[in-house]
Design a protein around this motif. Structure first.
Motif, short mmCIF file in Angstrom:
data_model
loop_
_atom_site.label_atom_id
_atom_site.label_comp_id
_atom_site.label_asym_id
_atom_site.label_seq_id
_atom_site.Cartn_x
_atom_site.Cartn_y
_atom_site.Cartn_z
N VAL A 176 -0.53 10.98 -6.55
CA VAL A 176 -0.06 9.95 -5.63
C VAL A 176 -1.24 9.31 -4.89
N GLU A 177 -2.20 10.13 -4.51
CA GLU A 177 -3.36 9.61 -3.78
C GLU A 177 -4.13 8.56 -4.58
N HIS A 178 -4.16 8.69 -5.89
CA HIS A 178 -4.93 7.78 -6.73
C HIS A 178 -4.19 6.47 -7.02
N ALA A 179 -2.93 6.39 -6.64
CA ALA A 179 -2.17 5.15 -6.85
C ALA A 179 -2.58 4.11 -5.82
N THR A 180 -2.41 2.85 -6.15
CA THR A 180 -2.75 1.76 -5.24
C THR A 180 -1.65 0.70 -5.29
N GLY A 181 -1.67 -0.18 -4.29
CA GLY A 181 -0.75 -1.31 -4.27
C GLY A 181 0.71 -0.88 -4.33
N TYR A 182 1.50 -1.66 -5.06
CA TYR A 182 2.93 -1.36 -5.17
C TYR A 182 3.17 -0.03 -5.89
N ASP A 183 2.27 0.36 -6.77
CA ASP A 183 2.44 1.65 -7.45
C ASP A 183 2.44 2.79 -6.45
N LEU A 184 1.60 2.67 -5.42
CA LEU A 184 1.55 3.72 -4.39
C LEU A 184 2.89 3.81 -3.66
N TYR A 185 3.43 2.67 -3.25
CA TYR A 185 4.72 2.68 -2.54
C TYR A 185 5.83 3.25 -3.42
N ASP A 186 5.86 2.83 -4.68
CA ASP A 186 6.90 3.31 -5.59
C ASP A 186 6.77 4.81 -5.84
N MET A 187 5.55 5.27 -5.99
CA MET A 187 5.33 6.67 -6.29
C MET A 187 5.67 7.55 -5.09
N LEU A 188 5.23 7.13 -3.90
CA LEU A 188 5.51 7.91 -2.70
C LEU A 188 7.00 7.92 -2.39
N ASP A 189 7.68 6.83 -2.71
CA ASP A 189 9.11 6.71 -2.41
C ASP A 189 9.93 7.79 -3.13
N ASP A 190 9.42 8.31 -4.23
CA ASP A 190 10.14 9.37 -4.94
C ASP A 190 10.25 10.65 -4.11
N TYR A 191 9.44 10.79 -3.07
CA TYR A 191 9.43 12.01 -2.27
C TYR A 191 10.03 11.78 -0.87
N LEU A 192 10.47 10.55 -0.59
CA LEU A 192 10.97 10.23 0.74
C LEU A 192 12.48 10.04 0.71
N ARG A 193 13.08 10.28 1.86
CA ARG A 193 14.48 9.94 2.08
C ARG A 193 14.51 8.75 3.04
N HIS A 194 15.64 8.08 3.13
CA HIS A 194 15.72 6.86 3.93
C HIS A 194 16.88 6.92 4.90
N ALA A 195 16.69 6.29 6.06
CA ALA A 195 17.79 6.16 7.01
C ALA A 195 18.91 5.35 6.38
N SER A 196 20.11 5.58 6.86
CA SER A 196 21.26 4.89 6.29
C SER A 196 21.14 3.37 6.39
N ASP A 197 20.46 2.88 7.44
CA ASP A 197 20.29 1.44 7.59
C ASP A 197 18.93 0.96 7.07
N GLY A 198 18.15 1.87 6.48
CA GLY A 198 16.87 1.50 5.90
C GLY A 198 15.78 1.22 6.90
N SER A 199 15.97 1.59 8.16
CA SER A 199 15.00 1.23 9.19
C SER A 199 13.78 2.14 9.21
N TYR A 200 13.88 3.35 8.65
CA TYR A 200 12.73 4.25 8.63
C TYR A 200 12.86 5.21 7.46
N ASP A 201 11.75 5.84 7.11
CA ASP A 201 11.72 6.82 6.02
C ASP A 201 11.60 8.22 6.59
N VAL A 202 11.87 9.20 5.76
CA VAL A 202 11.82 10.61 6.17
C VAL A 202 11.07 11.41 5.11
#
Length: 360
Positions: A176-202
């Motif tokens: 994940v550290e070696h990813a950049t740009g949109y790839d970084l966001y997409d890759m990290l998103d696989d490990y995050l959860r999201h608020a029901s209204d999308g206002s923050y990540d967990v």
């Protein structure tokens, strides 16, 4: 609380100033109203004052005459008149707080929520701070459960779209550290959860206590650096063990310390002891700039909260009191939209106080 607390080899015996404070509280002070004590964002009489345009009535001087409506144009006649004191139109306090949170942040900020005592609303404060800031900014806010012993932030906040936690991110951290740009966001998103209204990540904590051994200082710093690449505000629930490497590393990396407590003697004493500990560890600036957050766990006010607010104002930059809300009493999912309007406004004020140093 036990007579001694584990923590960087320092005694947890009550200081004389603390004993004196508690003795005053036991004498029966008048119950305080639900106010903030920071002095910058004042609490209006109506928690949600109706928004209205400024009065159209023209300003008048002290002797009742109207001031001139406009300054003379260059080359025009000089108009003489009485000395006038113009009063600036008062800023809408709600809009002022929103503007503080909506500001552009040049560099990402880490907010550490800390108190070695359990049950002092660290998780609640972490989630509601992320939710409030995220509701204003719309993106770029994350809440990380850095509690090494079965933290509950991941259970109380964010959608359960998967069961991945910090453990899974650490396992793939190099990739994940070696990813950049949109790839970084997409890759990290696989490990995050999201608020029901999308206002923050967990970023959820790991339930297996043996995993705590893998959260060494170097790994924690790498995770923080990764989150700084993708988020503007990182809210960290630090857990209860001041001797753990991850706790100490987050505190050293924090831009803003938020001391959480409830109006109880043991909770407030532990918070005070922690501030002494940080002072002795060379983090005086972090302590001086800290915000103390006093949460009311019941609808019944207590006389102790007034004394605690006064005490922590002498130790930290600001003190804010947030009210009881029945939507938080069950200890289940924290849903920001379900809070009462007065509670939302109190958290708006609290988060504005936290972020105020970065609005200048």
């Amino acid at each position: 609380m036990a007579e001694r607390d584990a923590g960087w080899d320092r005694s947890a015996e009550p200081a004389p100033r603390w004993r004196s404070l508690l003795d005053r509280a036991l004498l029966g002070r008048a119950s305080p109203s639900d106010l903030d004590y920071d002095g910058r964002f004042e609490q209006p009489a109506d928690p949600y004052p109706p928004s209205r345009p400024y009065d159209d009535e023209p300003m008048r001087t002290s002797n009742g005459t109207r001031p001139y409506d406009a300054a003379p144009r260059p080359g025009g006649p000089v108009r003489r008149g009485p000395m006038v004191e113009y009063q600036a139109r008062p800023a809408d306090p709600t809009e002022q707080m929103v503007q503080v949170l909506r500001q552009e942040i040049p560099t990402p900020k880490v907010l550490a929520f800390a108190n070695p005592k359990g049950g002092v609303h660290k998780t609640t404060a972490t989630v509601l701070t992320a939710a409030t800031i995220g509701s204003v900014r719309g993106k770029g806010v994350i809440a990380w459960d850095d509690n090494e012993l079965r933290g509950t932030l991941g259970l109380r906040a964010g959608s359960a779209r998967h069961a991945r936690t910090i453990r899974h991110l650490i396992a793939d951290l190099v990739r994940v550290e070696h990813a950049t740009g949109y790839d970084l966001y997409d890759m990290l998103d696989d490990y995050l959860r999201h608020a029901s209204d999308g206002s923050y990540d967990v970023l959820a904590g790991e339930e297996n206590p043996r995993f705590a051994q893998r959260l060494d200082p170097h790994t924690v710093r790498r995770v923080l650096e990764l989150l700084r690449r993708t988020h503007d505000v990182i809210c960290v629930d630090t857990g209860n063990n001041v001797e753990s490497p991850n706790w100490q590393t987050v505190l050293h990396a924090a831009d803003q310390l938020v001391v959480t407590s409830v109006p109880r003697e043991d909770a407030a004493f532990t918070a005070d002891w922690m501030l002494d500990l940080l002072d002795e560890a060379g983090m005086e600036d972090l302590v001086a700039n800290a915000v103390t957050l006093l949460s009311c766990p019941t609808p019944n006010p207590t006389s102790l909260i007034d004394d605690l607010a006064g005490h922590f104002r002498t130790r930290t930059r600001a003190v804010v009191v947030v009210p009881y809300d029945p939507a938080l009493e069950s200890g289940s999912n924290i849903e920001y939209p379900m809070l009462a309007p007065a509670t939302k406004r109190a958290w708006l004020r609290a988060t504005a106080v936290m972020m105020d140093p970065y609005a200048r």
